[in-house]
Design a protein around this motif. Structure first.
Motif, PDB file in Angstrom:
ATOM      1  N   ALA A 187       4.161  11.123  12.014  1.00 26.61           N
ATOM      2  CA  ALA A 187       3.871  10.988  10.579  1.00 26.61           C
ATOM      3  C   ALA A 187       2.485  10.377  10.447  1.00 26.61           C
ATOM      4  N   TRP A 188       1.674  10.985   9.590  1.00 30.93           N
ATOM      5  CA  TRP A 188       0.290  10.541   9.387  1.00 30.93           C
ATOM      6  C   TRP A 188       0.136   9.999   7.972  1.00 30.93           C
ATOM      7  N   PHE A 189      -0.735   8.979   7.835  1.00 29.29           N
ATOM      8  CA  PHE A 189      -0.923   8.312   6.557  1.00 29.29           C
ATOM      9  C   PHE A 189      -2.413   8.188   6.267  1.00 29.29           C
ATOM     10  N   THR A 190      -2.800   8.592   5.058  1.00 33.03           N
ATOM     11  CA  THR A 190      -4.201   8.537   4.687  1.00 33.03           C
ATOM     12  C   THR A 190      -4.602   7.128   4.272  1.00 33.03           C
ATOM     13  N   GLU A 191      -5.910   6.912   4.229  1.00 37.09           N
ATOM     14  CA  GLU A 191      -6.493   5.688   3.691  1.00 37.09           C
ATOM     15  C   GLU A 191      -7.407   6.093   2.537  1.00 37.09           C
ATOM     16  N   GLN A 192      -7.116   5.586   1.357  1.00 40.85           N
ATOM     17  CA  GLN A 192      -7.915   5.956   0.191  1.00 40.85           C
ATOM     18  C   GLN A 192      -8.201   4.714  -0.650  1.00 40.85           C
ATOM     19  N   HIS A 193      -9.408   4.684  -1.204  1.00 46.40           N
ATOM     20  CA  HIS A 193      -9.850   3.495  -1.933  1.00 46.40           C
ATOM     21  C   HIS A 193     -10.423   3.804  -3.308  1.00 46.40           C
ATOM     22  N   ALA A 194     -10.426   5.060  -3.726  1.00 46.38           N
ATOM     23  CA  ALA A 194     -11.072   5.397  -4.987  1.00 46.38           C
ATOM     24  C   ALA A 194     -10.366   6.579  -5.639  1.00 46.38           C
ATOM     25  N   HIS A 195     -10.612   6.765  -6.933  1.00 46.77           N
ATOM     26  CA  HIS A 195     -10.058   7.888  -7.683  1.00 46.77           C
ATOM     27  C   HIS A 195     -10.964   9.098  -7.490  1.00 46.77           C
ATOM     28  N   LEU A 196     -10.959   9.651  -6.293  1.00 44.82           N
ATOM     29  CA  LEU A 196     -11.923  10.700  -5.971  1.00 44.82           C
ATOM     30  C   LEU A 196     -11.480  12.086  -6.406  1.00 44.82           C
ATOM     31  N   LEU A 197     -10.183  12.287  -6.608  1.00 43.54           N
ATOM     32  CA  LEU A 197      -9.677  13.639  -6.852  1.00 43.54           C
ATOM     33  C   LEU A 197      -9.304  13.887  -8.304  1.00 43.54           C
ATOM     34  N   GLY A 198      -9.591  12.950  -9.184  1.00 41.10           N
ATOM     35  CA  GLY A 198      -9.295  13.181 -10.588  1.00 41.10           C
ATOM     36  C   GLY A 198      -8.069  12.427 -11.041  1.00 41.10           C
ATOM     37  N   GLY A 199      -7.086  13.151 -11.613  1.00 41.86           N
ATOM     38  CA  GLY A 199      -5.944  12.518 -12.252  1.00 41.86           C
ATOM     39  C   GLY A 199      -4.838  12.079 -11.313  1.00 41.86           C
ATOM     40  N   PHE A 200      -5.043  12.145 -10.038  1.00 38.34           N
ATOM     41  CA  PHE A 200      -4.072  11.642  -9.060  1.00 38.34           C
ATOM     42  C   PHE A 200      -4.846  11.127  -7.860  1.00 38.34           C
ATOM     43  N   TRP A 201      -4.290  10.159  -7.164  1.00 41.74           N
ATOM     44  CA  TRP A 201      -5.007   9.585  -6.026  1.00 41.74           C
ATOM     45  C   TRP A 201      -4.020   8.897  -5.087  1.00 41.74           C
ATOM     46  N   GLY A 202      -4.484   8.624  -3.867  1.00 40.78           N
ATOM     47  CA  GLY A 202      -3.655   8.003  -2.851  1.00 40.78           C
ATOM     48  C   GLY A 202      -3.489   6.521  -3.087  1.00 40.78           C
ATOM     49  N   ARG A 203      -2.285   6.022  -2.802  1.00 43.35           N
ATOM     50  CA  ARG A 203      -1.963   4.633  -3.084  1.00 43.35           C
ATOM     51  C   ARG A 203      -1.852   3.774  -1.833  1.00 43.35           C
ATOM     52  N   VAL A 204      -2.337   4.271  -0.700  1.00 47.18           N
ATOM     53  CA  VAL A 204      -2.325   3.474   0.533  1.00 47.18           C
ATOM     54  C   VAL A 204      -3.762   3.167   0.905  1.00 47.18           C
ATOM     55  N   GLY A 205      -4.142   1.913   0.786  1.00 45.97           N
ATOM     56  CA  GLY A 205      -5.482   1.503   1.180  1.00 45.97           C
ATOM     57  C   GLY A 205      -5.538   0.902   2.562  1.00 45.97           C
ATOM     58  N   ALA A 206      -4.373   0.644   3.175  1.00 44.94           N
ATOM     59  CA  ALA A 206      -4.325  -0.008   4.485  1.00 44.94           C
ATOM     60  C   ALA A 206      -3.240   0.658   5.338  1.00 44.94           C
ATOM     61  N   PRO A 207      -3.498   1.859   5.865  1.00 46.24           N
ATOM     62  CA  PRO A 207      -2.450   2.578   6.604  1.00 46.24           C
ATOM     63  C   PRO A 207      -1.973   1.834   7.845  1.00 46.24           C
ATOM     64  N   HIS A 208      -2.831   1.002   8.442  1.00 46.73           N
ATOM     65  CA  HIS A 208      -2.403   0.259   9.624  1.00 46.73           C
ATOM     66  C   HIS A 208      -1.290  -0.735   9.263  1.00 46.73           C
TER      67      HIS A 208
END
Length: 344
Positions: free
Chosen positions: A47-68
């Motif tokens: 299972a892989w988990f992204t790291e995202q810190h900004a609203h880069l894609l518009g009206g939806f965005w990733g809610r995991v800023g610390a996958p580790h």
């Protein structure tokens, strides 16, 4: 338990942890935890988990800023499934701290379970100078990380609290990039290659470039998938979600933004699915599409994203189960003679 492998192709799941504006961070992360536990029971390999810190894609965005941290939590809730970062945004990190983090996770999860995907991330506003700075820093960090994990950093061991010489973990480092210089470096260091979710029509050429540069490490790719009882049911479920996402979606590259502007907000559904690289259909349709795609790219692994804003969690989990029980056996039948078994 279903062993989620088909021919020589390994299967994983991929969590962007996307939620629409107004969605709960806590609820989204809790869903990722529950679905990862289900993925393990279904036999998925990682299972892989992204790291995202900004609203880069518009009206939806990733809610995991610390996958580790998510991986550390899941290390105690699962026992077999691999846990990977896809990707740690490393341009502003320190190689020694990243190595210590990865080694600590390996101790928590158990041998062989941690997979470390790294990448530069996107430059704010698409600034070319910032993009190059991030790429350059990522190349430097990747080289330093490999040296630390392989015990080839003379003089550093006495400085560091964690004994980080762990060559077997270095063999589970992957890069996610379109930077040919980083690809060439990854090839030299025998690292793997992660091909991103979007741009499926370009993936085969990207993998060929990696192999041309001498890359011998495993190649994994991400695709959006929805599988249902038949093609019509899958399309009915996905159509309103895809159209809504398209209107909200801000493409991550200038070229793609220009394409979206040209297509407008209401292109045909098939065009939207093609733009997202979304495989949709009943088990036979999805299996055939996966075989065609994986064979063209020469993949070692396919990591499937099932969860999206607008698709209820229970529906996405059911699609994940159907893919394991109804699609992978068909893929195995189609591919058993075409790909060598893999051990990574």
């Amino acid at each position: 338990m279903v062993v989620a492998r088909g021919g020589g192709l390994g299967f994983g799941v991929f969590f962007q942890a996307w939620a629409a504006a107004g969605g709960s961070d806590a609820a989204t992360i809790a869903q990722v935890v529950r679905s990862t536990e289900l993925a393990e029971n279904l036999g998925y390999g990682v299972a892989w988990f992204t790291e995202q810190h900004a609203h880069l894609l518009g009206g939806f965005w990733g809610r995991v800023g610390a996958p580790h941290l998510l991986i550390a939590h899941l290390a105690g809730r699962t026992s077999r499934i691999g846990l990977g970062t896809a990707v740690r945004l490393v341009a502003d990190l320190d190689a020694a701290r990243l190595a210590e983090e990865a080694v600590t996770l390996e101790h928590l999860a158990g041998p062989g379970r941690v997979h470390l995907g790294i990448g530069a991330g996107m430059a704010a506003g698409g600034d070319p100078a910032e993009r190059e700075r991030r790429r350059s820093r990522t190349r430097t960090l990747s080289e330093e990380l490999d040296a630390l994990l392989r015990g080839r950093a003379p003089g550093r061991a006495d400085e560091l609290a964690v004994a980080m010489s762990m060559p077997e973990l270095a063999d589970r480092v992957y890069v996610a990039t379109t930077d040919e210089r980083l690809l060439a470096q990854a090839a030299r260091l025998r690292q793997g290659y992660l091909v991103g979710m979007f741009g499926g029509n370009r993936h085969a050429s990207m993998v060929r470039d990696f192999r041309r540069l001498g890359g011998s490490g495993p190649v994994r790719a991400v695709r959006l998938v929805h599988v249902d009882t038949d093609d019509a049911a899958a399309i009915r479920r996905v159509a309103p979600v895809a159209r809504r996402l398209w209107t909200q979606f801000v493409p991550p590259s200038p070229g793609w933004r220009a394409v979206k502007e040209q297509l407008g907000l209401a292109p045909p559904l098939g065009v939207i699915l093609e733009q997202f690289g979304w495989i949709v259909g009943g088990p036979s349709t999805v299996a055939s599409a996966v075989v065609e795609y994986a064979s063209a790219c020469g993949l070692n692994g396919l990591d499937v994203a099932f969860h999206l804003p607008g698709i209820p969690d229970e529906v996405a989990d059911r699609a994940m189960a159907d893919f394991a029980t109804a699609v992978i056996p068909r893929i195995r039948q189609l591919m058993h003679a075409s790909l060598e078994p893999i051990t990574t």
